[in-house]
Design a protein around this motif. Sequence first.
Motif, PDB file in Angstrom:
ATOM      1  N   ALA A  20       0.834  -1.204   0.000  1.00 26.00           N
ATOM      2  CA  ALA A  20       0.000   0.000   0.000  1.00 26.00           C
ATOM      3  C   ALA A  20       0.867   1.251   0.000  1.00 26.00           C
ATOM      4  O   ALA A  20       0.551   2.239  -0.679  1.00 26.00           O
ATOM      5  N   ALA A  21       1.987   1.212   0.730  1.00 24.94           N
ATOM      6  CA  ALA A  21       2.903   2.354   0.769  1.00 24.94           C
ATOM      7  C   ALA A  21       3.485   2.634  -0.610  1.00 24.94           C
ATOM      8  O   ALA A  21       3.584   3.795  -1.027  1.00 24.94           O
ATOM      9  N   MET A  22       3.873   1.589  -1.318  1.00 20.94           N
ATOM     10  CA  MET A  22       4.438   1.783  -2.656  1.00 20.94           C
ATOM     11  C   MET A  22       3.386   2.334  -3.618  1.00 20.94           C
ATOM     12  O   MET A  22       3.691   3.180  -4.464  1.00 20.94           O
ATOM     13  N   ASP A  23       2.149   1.867  -3.490  1.00 21.39           N
ATOM     14  CA  ASP A  23       1.066   2.410  -4.315  1.00 21.39           C
ATOM     15  C   ASP A  23       0.857   3.893  -4.000  1.00 21.39           C
ATOM     16  O   ASP A  23       0.681   4.715  -4.906  1.00 21.39           O
ATOM     17  N   ASP A  24       0.882   4.242  -2.718  1.00 20.43           N
ATOM     18  CA  ASP A  24       0.705   5.636  -2.304  1.00 20.43           C
ATOM     19  C   ASP A  24       1.809   6.521  -2.868  1.00 20.43           C
ATOM     20  O   ASP A  24       1.557   7.632  -3.331  1.00 20.43           O
ATOM     21  N   HIS A  25       3.037   6.027  -2.815  1.00 21.54           N
ATOM     22  CA  HIS A  25       4.187   6.811  -3.277  1.00 21.54           C
ATOM     23  C   HIS A  25       4.078   7.112  -4.768  1.00 21.54           C
ATOM     24  O   HIS A  25       4.488   8.177  -5.229  1.00 21.54           O
ATOM     25  N   GLY A  26       3.525   6.162  -5.524  1.00 22.49           N
ATOM     26  CA  GLY A  26       3.413   6.363  -6.966  1.00 22.49           C
ATOM     27  C   GLY A  26       2.209   7.164  -7.382  1.00 22.49           C
ATOM     28  O   GLY A  26       2.118   7.630  -8.512  1.00 22.49           O
ATOM     29  N   ARG A  27       1.260   7.398  -6.449  1.00 24.68           N
ATOM     30  CA  ARG A  27      -0.005   8.048  -6.817  1.00 24.68           C
ATOM     31  C   ARG A  27       0.117   9.508  -7.206  1.00 24.68           C
ATOM     32  O   ARG A  27      -0.547   9.897  -8.196  1.00 24.68           O
ATOM     33  N   GLU A  32      -0.022   9.542   2.974  1.00 22.21           N
ATOM     34  CA  GLU A  32      -0.473   8.161   3.122  1.00 22.21           C
ATOM     35  C   GLU A  32       0.703   7.199   3.021  1.00 22.21           C
ATOM     36  O   GLU A  32       0.731   6.162   3.693  1.00 22.21           O
ATOM     37  N   PHE A  33       1.674   7.533   2.172  1.00 17.71           N
ATOM     38  CA  PHE A  33       2.876   6.702   2.083  1.00 17.71           C
ATOM     39  C   PHE A  33       3.568   6.606   3.441  1.00 17.71           C
ATOM     40  O   PHE A  33       3.950   5.527   3.884  1.00 17.71           O
ATOM     41  N   ARG A 125       8.251  12.024   0.910  1.00 19.48           N
ATOM     42  CA  ARG A 125       8.628  11.472  -0.396  1.00 19.48           C
ATOM     43  C   ARG A 125      10.025  10.865  -0.361  1.00 19.48           C
ATOM     44  O   ARG A 125      10.287   9.837  -0.982  1.00 19.48           O
ATOM     45  N   GLU A 126      10.931  11.495   0.389  1.00 21.62           N
ATOM     46  CA  GLU A 126      12.325  11.051   0.426  1.00 21.62           C
ATOM     47  C   GLU A 126      12.542   9.879   1.373  1.00 21.62           C
ATOM     48  O   GLU A 126      13.658   9.344   1.445  1.00 21.62           O
ATOM     49  N   MET A 127      11.507   9.476   2.080  1.00 23.19           N
ATOM     50  CA  MET A 127      11.667   8.416   3.073  1.00 23.19           C
ATOM     51  C   MET A 127      11.602   7.015   2.479  1.00 23.19           C
ATOM     52  O   MET A 127      11.662   6.024   3.210  1.00 23.19           O
ATOM     53  N   ILE A 128      11.497   6.916   1.159  1.00 30.89           N
ATOM     54  CA  ILE A 128      11.404   5.585   0.565  1.00 30.89           C
ATOM     55  C   ILE A 128      12.698   4.803   0.741  1.00 30.89           C
ATOM     56  O   ILE A 128      12.685   3.571   0.873  1.00 30.89           O
ATOM     57  N   LEU A 129      13.848   5.493   0.796  1.00 32.23           N
ATOM     58  CA  LEU A 129      15.120   4.789   0.980  1.00 32.23           C
ATOM     59  C   LEU A 129      15.232   4.143   2.361  1.00 32.23           C
ATOM     60  O   LEU A 129      15.481   2.936   2.456  1.00 32.23           O
ATOM     61  N   PRO A 130      15.049   4.887   3.468  1.00 35.35           N
ATOM     62  CA  PRO A 130      15.120   4.213   4.770  1.00 35.35           C
ATOM     63  C   PRO A 130      14.030   3.165   4.959  1.00 35.35           C
ATOM     64  O   PRO A 130      14.243   2.145   5.619  1.00 35.35           O
ATOM     65  N   PHE A 131      12.865   3.389   4.359  1.00 34.65           N
ATOM     66  CA  PHE A 131      11.778   2.412   4.418  1.00 34.65           C
ATOM     67  C   PHE A 131      12.207   1.102   3.758  1.00 34.65           C
ATOM     68  O   PHE A 131      12.163   0.032   4.378  1.00 34.65           O
ATOM     69  N   ALA A 132      12.651   1.183   2.503  1.00 30.44           N
ATOM     70  CA  ALA A 132      13.042  -0.025   1.768  1.00 30.44           C
ATOM     71  C   ALA A 132      14.265  -0.681   2.401  1.00 30.44           C
ATOM     72  O   ALA A 132      14.358  -1.919   2.464  1.00 30.44           O
ATOM     73  N   ARG A 133      15.194   0.132   2.873  1.00 28.90           N
ATOM     74  CA  ARG A 133      16.420  -0.384   3.492  1.00 28.90           C
ATOM     75  C   ARG A 133      16.111  -1.156   4.774  1.00 28.90           C
ATOM     76  O   ARG A 133      16.686  -2.223   5.026  1.00 28.90           O
ATOM     77  N   THR A 134      15.192  -0.640   5.590  1.00 25.50           N
ATOM     78  CA  THR A 134      14.844  -1.304   6.844  1.00 25.50           C
ATOM     79  C   THR A 134      14.092  -2.608   6.592  1.00 25.50           C
ATOM     80  O   THR A 134      14.364  -3.632   7.235  1.00 25.50           O
ATOM     81  N   GLN A 178       6.208   2.405 -10.756  1.00 24.50           N
ATOM     82  CA  GLN A 178       4.955   2.908 -10.205  1.00 24.50           C
ATOM     83  C   GLN A 178       3.933   3.171 -11.301  1.00 24.50           C
ATOM     84  O   GLN A 178       2.752   2.831 -11.165  1.00 24.50           O
ATOM     85  N   ALA A 179       4.382   3.759 -12.407  1.00 24.52           N
ATOM     86  CA  ALA A 179       3.474   4.016 -13.528  1.00 24.52           C
ATOM     87  C   ALA A 179       2.974   2.705 -14.131  1.00 24.52           C
ATOM     88  O   ALA A 179       1.799   2.582 -14.496  1.00 24.52           O
ATOM     89  N   ARG A 180       3.866   1.720 -14.220  1.00 30.05           N
ATOM     90  CA  ARG A 180       3.487   0.415 -14.778  1.00 30.05           C
ATOM     91  C   ARG A 180       2.403  -0.246 -13.934  1.00 30.05           C
ATOM     92  O   ARG A 180       1.387  -0.724 -14.463  1.00 30.05           O
ATOM     93  N   HIS A 181       2.603  -0.267 -12.634  1.00 32.39           N
ATOM     94  CA  HIS A 181       1.637  -0.951 -11.773  1.00 32.39           C
ATOM     95  C   HIS A 181       0.315  -0.190 -11.697  1.00 32.39           C
ATOM     96  O   HIS A 181      -0.755  -0.813 -11.632  1.00 32.39           O
ATOM     97  N   ALA A 182       0.381   1.143 -11.695  1.00 31.99           N
ATOM     98  CA  ALA A 182      -0.856   1.930 -11.687  1.00 31.99           C
ATOM     99  C   ALA A 182      -1.657   1.674 -12.961  1.00 31.99           C
ATOM    100  O   ALA A 182      -2.888   1.572 -12.929  1.00 31.99           O
ATOM    101  N   PHE A 183      -0.954   1.548 -14.099  1.00 31.42           N
ATOM    102  CA  PHE A 183      -1.618   1.258 -15.374  1.00 31.42           C
ATOM    103  C   PHE A 183      -2.236  -0.134 -15.339  1.00 31.42           C
ATOM    104  O   PHE A 183      -3.405  -0.317 -15.712  1.00 31.42           O
ATOM    105  N   ASP A 184      -1.480  -1.117 -14.876  1.00 27.96           N
ATOM    106  CA  ASP A 184      -1.997  -2.491 -14.818  1.00 27.96           C
ATOM    107  C   ASP A 184      -3.214  -2.585 -13.894  1.00 27.96           C
ATOM    108  O   ASP A 184      -4.170  -3.317 -14.185  1.00 27.96           O
ATOM    109  N   ASP A 185      -3.181  -1.841 -12.795  1.00 26.82           N
ATOM    110  CA  ASP A 185      -4.276  -1.911 -11.829  1.00 26.82           C
ATOM    111  C   ASP A 185      -5.599  -1.414 -12.411  1.00 26.82           C
ATOM    112  O   ASP A 185      -6.673  -1.813 -11.948  1.00 26.82           O
TER     113      ASP A 185
END
Length: 302
Positions: A20-27, A32-33, A125-134, A178-185
């Motif tokens: 859900a966080a990754m979807d939010d980040h791409g929206r 919400e992310f 927006r910049e918190m995706i790195l520590p999120f993914a890293r953790t 993110q664009a790919r998954h939003a399109f597929d969804d």
Amino acid sequence: MDDSLSFESFLLGAKKAAHAAMDDHGRPDYNEFALHAGVAVERLAKATLVSKNPVYIAEIRNADMLLYFGGDLRLPTEKVRTVGAKDAVARLRRIGVLQADPQLDLLIEMRNGAAHASSSGDEAREMILPFARTIQALLDHLGEKLVTFWARWTDAVWAAVNEQEDQLFRDMRLRIAQARHAFDDRFTGLPDHVKQHALAPPGPPLNQVLADPLETMSNGKPALLTSGGTCPACTGPAILRFERTSCTGSRTTYASTAFGCHLCTFRAEGYEEMAALRKVLPDLATPTLTLDDGEDGQESLW
């Protein structure tokens, strides 16, 4: 102990929140992310603690919690209290599973702020790195496969934590995913031919329509539009925009400043983003375009 407090339950909850966080980040919805990313970290942290000892997730301010998680006291589900995200991370640092990370601490603070609609979207927006890293560090410790947890987001997350590449390149790969998954969804639950029809609109293919550069105006400046080939996100037809950089005699030079797809709305804008996109798409057209006015007055590609 309640099944909702099991390792499997925490792991599944972490996976759902992380997606859900990754979807939010791409929206993009960065507040919400922050909320979903913080929830994912908290649940995976609790899964890690439970995998060692269920007592490790007990809220220690209430002695009954230690007795409950130790298996010697029965309590109604609504009275059970577990440790919060901040303390769960602190306990994992105490036993050497996680290292100190100010960015992760900030993400957890933002998560709490997002729950009250007060966190900063720009910061989140910049918190995706520590999120993914953790998430990666905890999965590695648990022996869980990254691809099993992240599924379709695996490549994008791997790019996000690959610090050998520059930030703009990592961001570009993430935005493409993110664009790919939003399109597929958008086509979830629909027959396959509906998506294929969207990717093949009626009329001449875009590469035929823009076989020769089309002159237009962009932000009040002369510009050229031409076929950009295949969109890296949805595989639909894309458009390249060139803006005039110099005009000497009969020769005019343009530089590519944007790449866009009208189907999935993926877009790269500006010289730096275009340079990053070319690292992803080595076959993308040249950064510059030169047109000569021939004797018949028609422009020709140099």
